[in-house]
Write an enzyme that holds these catalytic residues in place. Structure first.
Site, mmCIF file in Angstrom:
data_model
loop_
_atom_site.group_PDB
_atom_site.id
_atom_site.type_symbol
_atom_site.label_atom_id
_atom_site.label_comp_id
_atom_site.label_asym_id
_atom_site.label_seq_id
_atom_site.Cartn_x
_atom_site.Cartn_y
_atom_site.Cartn_z
ATOM 1 C CG PHE A 363 -1.642 1.310 1.472
ATOM 2 C CD1 PHE A 363 -3.015 1.341 1.276
ATOM 3 C CD2 PHE A 363 -0.999 2.496 1.857
ATOM 4 C CE1 PHE A 363 -3.734 2.530 1.478
ATOM 5 C CE2 PHE A 363 -1.720 3.677 2.047
ATOM 6 C CZ PHE A 363 -3.085 3.690 1.857
ATOM 7 C CD GLU A 364 5.141 2.487 -2.158
ATOM 8 O OE1 GLU A 364 5.005 2.558 -3.399
ATOM 9 O OE2 GLU A 364 6.246 2.448 -1.603
ATOM 10 C CB ILE A 365 -1.276 7.285 -0.952
ATOM 11 C CG1 ILE A 365 -2.366 6.211 -0.834
ATOM 12 C CG2 ILE A 365 -1.825 8.506 -1.717
ATOM 13 C CD1 ILE A 365 -3.647 6.690 -0.158
#
Ligand SMILES: Nc1nc2c(ncn2[C@@H]2O[C@H](COP(=O)(O)OP(=O)(O)OP(=O)(O)O)[C@@H](O)[C@H]2O)c(=O)[nH]1
Ligand SMILES: *[C@@H]1O[C@H](CO)[C@@H](O)[C@H](O)[C@H]1NC(C)=O
Ligand SMILES: *[C@@H]1O[C@H](CO)[C@@H](O)[C@H](O)[C@H]1NC(C)=O
Ligand SMILES: [Mg+2]
Length: 530
Positions: A363-365
């Site tokens: 998960f990366e934003i």
């Protein structure tokens, strides 16, 4: 053994000489002692579980963007809202279609049915028509599919065709390194480490949100995380931070450190989150350099050094008297020093070690340029040249985290505490905030209508989630990943606020030569009787 420290003698004399260098030194030592006591008080030994998930841990620069639900339509219609040039990104394979659909349904239901950010799907093989049709049907936004070229996906040919390559990869399997013997897994890690953000479909956007097959979101996200990150000066966001398995990355930190040194990189303060430092003082004395890394060591080793130096001077002048108490004591110091062994920090480079913490990169934003920049590009080339993506099993998560710390400050990173998320049965899921008046679930797409009377988890003080339904009987990973979240909170709450940080050092290093002069003076005033 008997230890004569000049400071005890000074303590006895202090009422006679009210203002002497001695009392200054004593004062310094007292402050040092008080500081140490405070430090120990502020850093108690870690209990196994912290229940961070049940506390309000926000600070002015590190806190969830919203506590609980927003009215999405009102949020998007607000004058100060701007849609961001952003996309979801997922690398995947045709045979993972079912898991991809599961992820898509989850992210659509909880977020994208309102915001309609586009998707980019990447694969080292062409996607099948069935895959593309199904995905396009499931998403409520534009979808693009990219096939990777050999150059993007494979190791450089001169590496890949060697006998050593095959052998090294197989050997990792024999040594039981998780996924170590899967060549494709190595390629995936390399691709995500240094290549994905250069793909034209990704480069077409300023921001991205990385997702994976078979992940689940538990709460509604009723705001635009891209826009809130921009508004709050954030460039990288995560949901889970955990320590890496040591044996998959034994030489990653060495390689990173040598890159920093060779290129004189000025590190961001994010570096503090990932490393422990033993850099305490500057000195040209090799022994002190190797043995002094805290205040205790300083007073012990420095008084010892001063005493021994004088002893050797006196010996050279033929003034040694083995019958005197003074010289007996001084000789004992010499023996003590001879038997002092410098501490061994096996993985310390430039007096720093990697604490193995990393943001979980499934998960990366993030803003694309946190990786798509010249410093990171050079870093990736350096890592690739060291061969760790195949000689070892360097994961893209630790590589990303260390790579981010080359340029980002701690404040530029955001913890999405309010986003409930699960990958490989390790969940992070927040408690719900108290429901706000008139914030009901209004589907943005008929497919996601919820049955009347849908039950959400109860609300709590300090909750941040919106309409979360967390998995039962699984502890929140936030509570169990010592030392990573602890370090995060320490930094967020400014426990280390008063320490300087420059060029990868935590303290303004103590100049040991200056300290030595104080000890010299104390030595001259010491009394050696009894
Ligand atoms: N196209 C393609 N995608 C891959 C390949 N290997 C991994 N991926 C994708 O890369 C991502 C991460 O791979 P995973 O195997 O899930 O790795 P992981 O998440 O560390 O491991 P798990 O805990 O098993 O999920 C997933 O989105 C996979 O679909 C590959 O050989 N080809
Ligand atoms: C170490 O030695 C160098 C060269 O002699 C000198 O320039 C430097 O100031 C010294 N550093 C310390 C901390 O004594
Ligand atoms: C430095 O101090 C620590 C505790 O404060 C102690 O455990 C260690 O043995 C000391 N090392 C040396 C070389 O004096
Ligand atoms: Mg996975």
């Amino acid at each position: 053994m008997l230890r004569l420290s000049p400071r005890f003698r000074l303590y006895r004399d202090r009422h006679k000489r009210a203002v002497t260098v001695g009392s200054v030194l004593l004062g310094l030592l007292t402050i040092a002692f008080a500081a140490r006591t405070w430090y120990r008080y502020a850093h108690p030994a870690p209990p196994k579980f912290h229940w961070y998930s049940k506390q309000d841990l926000g600070t002015p620069t590190q806190h969830p963007f919203f506590m609980g639900c927003n009215d999405v339509q009102a949020y998007m219609n607000a004058d100060d809202y701007r849609r961001v040039d952003a996309t979801f990104v997922m690398l995947t394979r045709n045979q993972e279609l079912d898991d991809v659909v599961k992820t898509l349904q989850s992210i659509e239901e909880h977020f994208n049915q309102w915001f309609h950010y586009p998707y980019v799907f990447l694969n080292d093989e062409p996607f099948t028509q069935e895959f593309m049709d199904t995905v396009t049907r499931t998403a409520t936004a534009e979808v693009q599919f990219g096939t990777l070229s050999e150059l993007e996906w494979d190791f450089p040919q001169e590496v890949h065709d060697t006998f050593e390559f095959k052998e090294r990869v197989e050997d990792q399997g024999d040594r039981g390194i998780m996924y170590g013997s899967m060549e494709s897994y190595h390629k995936m890690c390399r691709f995500y480490s240094g290549v994905f953000f250069k793909h034209p479909l990704v480069r077409a956007h300023d921001w991205y949100w990385r997702i994976e097959p078979d992940v689940e979101f538990f709460c509604d996200i009723t705001y635009d995380p891209f826009w809130e990150m921009i508004r709050n000066d954030k460039e990288y966001g995560f949901t889970v931070m955990i320590p890496e398995l040591y044996w998959s990355i034994p030489s990653l930190f060495r390689s990173t450190r040598s890159f920093i040194k060779e290129n004189n990189i000025e590190l961001g303060t994010l570096w503090k989150l990932l490393t422990n430092s033993y850099h305490y003082g500057n000195t040209n004395d090799t022994f002190l350099d190797k043995t002094v890394y805290n205040d205790d060591n300083l007073s012990e080793r420095m008084s010892e050094k001063v005493i021994i130096d004088k002893l050797l001077e006196d010996t050279a002048k033929g003034e040694l008297n083995l019958d005197s108490t003074k010289d007996t004591i001084r000789l004992q110091h010499l023996i003590n020093r001879a038997t002092t062994v410098p501490p061994v920090f096996e993985d310390t480079f430039d007096k720093e070690e990697y604490n193995l913490c990393h943001f979980w990169s499934n998960f990366e934003i993030a803003k694309r340029t946190v990786f798509d920049n010249p410093t990171y590009e050079q870093y990736f080339k350096h890592l690739e040249a060291d061969g760790g993506f195949w000689k070892e099993r360097w994961g893209d998560a630790p590589v990303h985290s260390l790579g981010l710390a080359l340029t980002l400050d701690f404040e530029n990173v955001h913890y999405f505490k309010d986003i409930g998320y699960m990958h490989s049965s390790l969940p992070h899921c927040p408690r719900n905030a108290f429901p706000k008046e008139n914030v009901f679930y209004v589907p943005g797409d008929d497919r996601f209508a919820r049955p009347a009377g849908t039950q959400y988890d109860p609300s709590f003080d300090y909750g941040s989630g919106c309409r979360c339904r967390c998995p039962r009987n699984l502890p929140d990973i936030e509570d169990g990943c010592y030392p990573c979240m602890d370090k995060w909170l320490e930094l967020a709450h400014g426990v280390e606020k008063n320490t300087n940080f420059a060029n990868g050092a935590y303290y303004s290093p103590v100049d040991l030569d200056v300290v030595e002069k104080d000890f010299d003076i104390a030595y001259e005033q010491a009394s050696w009787e009894n």
